[in-house]
Design a protein around this motif. Structure first.
Motif, PDB file in Angstrom:
ATOM      1  N   GLU A 127       0.777  -1.020   0.056  1.00  0.00           N
ATOM      2  CA  GLU A 127      -0.140  -0.088   0.236  1.00  0.00           C
ATOM      3  C   GLU A 127       0.715   1.129  -0.078  1.00  0.00           C
ATOM      4  OE1 GLU A 127      -3.570   0.363   2.648  1.00  0.00           O
ATOM      5  OE2 GLU A 127      -2.881  -1.794   3.361  1.00  0.00           O
ATOM      6  N   ARG A 130       2.169   1.724  -3.468  1.00  0.00           N
ATOM      7  CA  ARG A 130       1.032   2.218  -4.377  1.00  0.00           C
ATOM      8  C   ARG A 130       0.707   3.801  -3.697  1.00  0.00           C
ATOM      9  NH1 ARG A 130      -4.151   1.838  -2.656  1.00  0.00           N
ATOM     10  NH2 ARG A 130      -3.605  -0.192  -1.604  1.00  0.00           N
ATOM     11  N   ARG A 134       1.922   6.826  -7.294  1.00  0.00           N
ATOM     12  CA  ARG A 134       0.925   7.430  -7.379  1.00  0.00           C
ATOM     13  C   ARG A 134       0.362   8.891  -7.024  1.00  0.00           C
ATOM     14  NH1 ARG A 134      -5.166   3.832  -4.932  1.00  0.00           N
ATOM     15  NH2 ARG A 134      -4.568   2.717  -6.859  1.00  0.00           N
ATOM     16  N   SER A 148       0.719   5.014 -12.685  1.00  0.00           N
ATOM     17  CA  SER A 148      -0.618   5.098 -12.098  1.00  0.00           C
ATOM     18  C   SER A 148      -1.114   3.504 -12.037  1.00  0.00           C
ATOM     19  CB  SER A 148      -1.863   6.332 -12.721  1.00  0.00           C
ATOM     20  OG  SER A 148      -1.037   6.958 -12.144  1.00  0.00           O
ATOM     21  N   ALA A 149      -0.970   3.205 -14.024  1.00  0.00           N
ATOM     22  CA  ALA A 149      -1.390   1.835 -14.023  1.00  0.00           C
ATOM     23  C   ALA A 149      -0.422   0.775 -13.439  1.00  0.00           C
ATOM     24  CB  ALA A 149      -1.631   1.416 -15.500  1.00  0.00           C
ATOM     25  N   ASP A 152      -1.988   0.628  -9.176  1.00  0.00           N
ATOM     26  CA  ASP A 152      -2.786  -0.568 -10.365  1.00  0.00           C
ATOM     27  C   ASP A 152      -2.856  -1.910  -9.830  1.00  0.00           C
ATOM     28  OD1 ASP A 152      -4.286   2.144  -9.471  1.00  0.00           O
ATOM     29  OD2 ASP A 152      -5.430   2.195 -11.216  1.00  0.00           O
ATOM     30  N   GLU A 153      -1.856  -2.373 -10.286  1.00  0.00           N
ATOM     31  CA  GLU A 153      -1.671  -3.795 -10.510  1.00  0.00           C
ATOM     32  C   GLU A 153      -1.566  -4.418  -8.594  1.00  0.00           C
ATOM     33  OE1 GLU A 153       0.540  -4.754 -13.582  1.00  0.00           O
ATOM     34  OE2 GLU A 153      -0.764  -3.797 -14.437  1.00  0.00           O
ATOM     35  N   THR A 156      -3.986  -4.566  -3.599  1.00  0.00           N
ATOM     36  CA  THR A 156      -5.037  -3.797  -2.876  1.00  0.00           C
ATOM     37  C   THR A 156      -5.592  -3.743  -1.534  1.00  0.00           C
ATOM     38  OG1 THR A 156      -6.277  -4.371  -3.616  1.00  0.00           O
ATOM     39  CG2 THR A 156      -6.474  -2.864  -5.246  1.00  0.00           C
ATOM     40  N   ALA A 161      -8.626   4.058  -4.627  1.00  0.00           N
ATOM     41  CA  ALA A 161      -7.804   5.223  -5.949  1.00  0.00           C
ATOM     42  C   ALA A 161      -7.878   6.575  -5.724  1.00  0.00           C
ATOM     43  CB  ALA A 161      -7.910   4.387  -7.464  1.00  0.00           C
ATOM     44  N   ASP A 163      -8.742   9.885  -7.835  1.00  0.00           N
ATOM     45  CA  ASP A 163      -8.521  10.854  -9.314  1.00  0.00           C
ATOM     46  C   ASP A 163      -6.985  11.435  -9.944  1.00  0.00           C
ATOM     47  OD1 ASP A 163     -11.604  10.196  -9.953  1.00  0.00           O
ATOM     48  OD2 ASP A 163     -11.790  11.186  -8.035  1.00  0.00           O
TER      49      ASP A 163
END
Length: 163
Positions: A127, A130, A134, A148-149, A152-153, A156, A161, A163
């Motif tokens: 986390e 991630r 981001r 970002s992609a 996201d992989e 989680t 997420a 914006d």
């Protein structure tokens, strides 16, 4: 707002020196003496934080926030409180505080940086990575979407997420 006081506070921070804790505390004490408003409490907390006295800063930050500290200091106080909580071994509290913060014109995405550190300290390394990726992706003129992609992989957690 007292413009003269704000100028003296700004000058204090321009010249702040952590090599002489006693003198630095006294200089800030002189600036906040006789004031019990949230801004003064925040500045008193900040000097403790600056000097590595995070345990003393935490209740002061909370007091300033509870007393209605307003922007732009409010955003700074939240980030600094989160960082201080992490530094005194309370990363889960820092995560709870910082996860609700959004970037703004005052602190940018600093809350996400400190959130990533707190998540790491809480043992939530995926986390943490991630969140950091981001935040970084938002600053990349090229490859932001790819970063970002990839973020996201990663596995989680409880954080949604952004914006």
């Amino acid at each position: 707002m007292d413009a003269s006081w704000e100028q003296r506070i700004a000058e204090f921070w321009r010249t702040a020196d952590d090599s002489d804790s006693a003198a630095t505390l006294q200089a800030m004490q002189d600036l906040v003496a006789g004031r019990d408003d949230p801004d003064a409490v925040y500045e008193w907390a900040s000097v403790h934080d600056f000097l590595g006295r995070e345990a003393d800063a935490v209740p002061l930050y909370r007091r300033a926030l509870d007393a209605g500290l307003r922007p732009p200091r409010r955003q700074q106080a939240i980030v600094q409180l989160g960082s201080s909580l992490r530094n005194i071994g309370r990363p889960d509290e820092a995560v709870a505080l910082l996860s609700a913060q959004q970037p703004d014109d005052v602190v940018g995405d600093a809350a996400r940086a400190f959130l990533a550190l707190a998540l790491h300290d809480s043992g939530r390394t995926e986390e943490a990575l991630r969140v950091a990726l981001r935040a970084l992706a938002a600053t990349l003129p090229l490859y932001g979407r790819a970063v970002s992609a990839y973020a996201d992989e990663l596995p989680t957690g409880a954080l949604p997420a952004r914006d």
